[in-house]
Scaffold this active site. Sequence first.
Site, mmCIF file in Angstrom:
data_model
loop_
_atom_site.group_PDB
_atom_site.id
_atom_site.type_symbol
_atom_site.label_atom_id
_atom_site.label_comp_id
_atom_site.label_asym_id
_atom_site.label_seq_id
_atom_site.Cartn_x
_atom_site.Cartn_y
_atom_site.Cartn_z
ATOM 1 N N HIS A 1 2.343 3.634 -9.016
ATOM 2 C CA HIS A 1 2.260 2.235 -9.209
ATOM 3 C C HIS A 1 3.291 1.644 -10.044
ATOM 4 O O HIS A 1 3.747 0.629 -9.696
ATOM 5 C CB HIS A 1 0.752 2.019 -9.995
ATOM 6 C CG HIS A 1 -0.424 2.630 -9.211
ATOM 7 N ND1 HIS A 1 -0.584 1.793 -7.998
ATOM 8 C CD2 HIS A 1 -1.592 3.173 -9.556
ATOM 9 C CE1 HIS A 1 -1.856 2.361 -7.511
ATOM 10 N NE2 HIS A 1 -2.392 3.229 -8.346
ATOM 11 N N LEU B 1 10.133 -20.918 -5.238
ATOM 12 C CA LEU B 1 9.272 -19.763 -4.682
ATOM 13 C C LEU B 1 8.063 -19.880 -5.450
ATOM 14 O O LEU B 1 8.027 -19.906 -6.571
ATOM 15 C CB LEU B 1 9.975 -18.481 -4.620
ATOM 16 C CG LEU B 1 9.094 -17.331 -4.214
ATOM 17 C CD1 LEU B 1 8.808 -17.304 -2.871
ATOM 18 C CD2 LEU B 1 9.722 -15.906 -4.522
ATOM 19 N N ASP C 1 0.972 -1.314 0.152
ATOM 20 C CA ASP C 1 -0.124 -0.071 0.051
ATOM 21 C C ASP C 1 0.971 1.405 0.073
ATOM 22 O O ASP C 1 1.946 1.221 0.662
ATOM 23 C CB ASP C 1 -0.884 -0.196 1.259
ATOM 24 C CG ASP C 1 -2.140 1.026 1.159
ATOM 25 O OD1 ASP C 1 -2.412 1.188 -0.074
ATOM 26 O OD2 ASP C 1 -2.490 1.500 2.197
#
Length: 224
Positions: A29, A122, A12
């Site tokens: 962003h 991962l 965030d």
Amino acid sequence: MNPLNHVAIIMDGNGRWGLKNKNSRNAGHKAGLNTVEKVIKETIKNKIKFLTLYAFSTENWKRPKKEVNFLFNLLENFLKSRIDDLNKKKIKLKIIGVKNFSKNLNNLLNASEKKTVKNKKLQINLALNYGSKFELLNAFKELKKNRKTINEKNIEKYLQTTNIPDPDLLIRTGNTKRLSNFLLWQLAYSEIFFEKKLWPDFTEKDYNKIIKKFKNTKRNYGRI
Ligand code: IPE
Ligand code: IPE
Ligand code: MG
């Protein structure tokens, strides 16, 4: 020291960072993607097996169309340019959330998942159009439809995170202390760290500091 198997992150603060530094939320962003790359690298270095990233919530559709479009374009370009390298690094990509995007994007997401499905280094769970309340309701509906007993094990079977261990650690950047409809069931016993920095400003050093603190936290699970 606590083992660390799964980190979940609410990324965030992009919009505020963009406004502050470039007078544009969308620039935030874009900048946030660099942090994603850094965190992926550091997650591998720390030998963590699961990384869940909250990228777009079911509530984020309420944003202006221009921002929503920008986000999905960014995602599309990211996947197109990075998926082969992620694959080479033995990363498995899984989307959690409902894939009801454009046909093009749905295809790209499915192809990216398929391409990386066997990778074991991962697992990145990308939460896209994800909402925990929807996920839970859907699980209960499926249980009812299939006449299954309502118990923890069966509920977990019908969550989108089925076969993924619960997060040990949740990090939320951006100086806000809330869960915003993220993994409400799965976070029941996670250690939660709220970070003041905005996501594009979050560094490897910040990440490692939290990991270190997490490892030294006493996890009780109700015991003493
Ligand atoms: C988080 O950053 C990224 C997404 C929700 C897509 P925000 O866009 O929420 O950034 P702030 O909170 O407005 O600064
Ligand atoms: C949560 O951030 C969702 C993501 C990071 C993708 P928001 O910025 O949307 O959360 P709220 O609306 O401030 O709670
Ligand atoms: Mg926000």
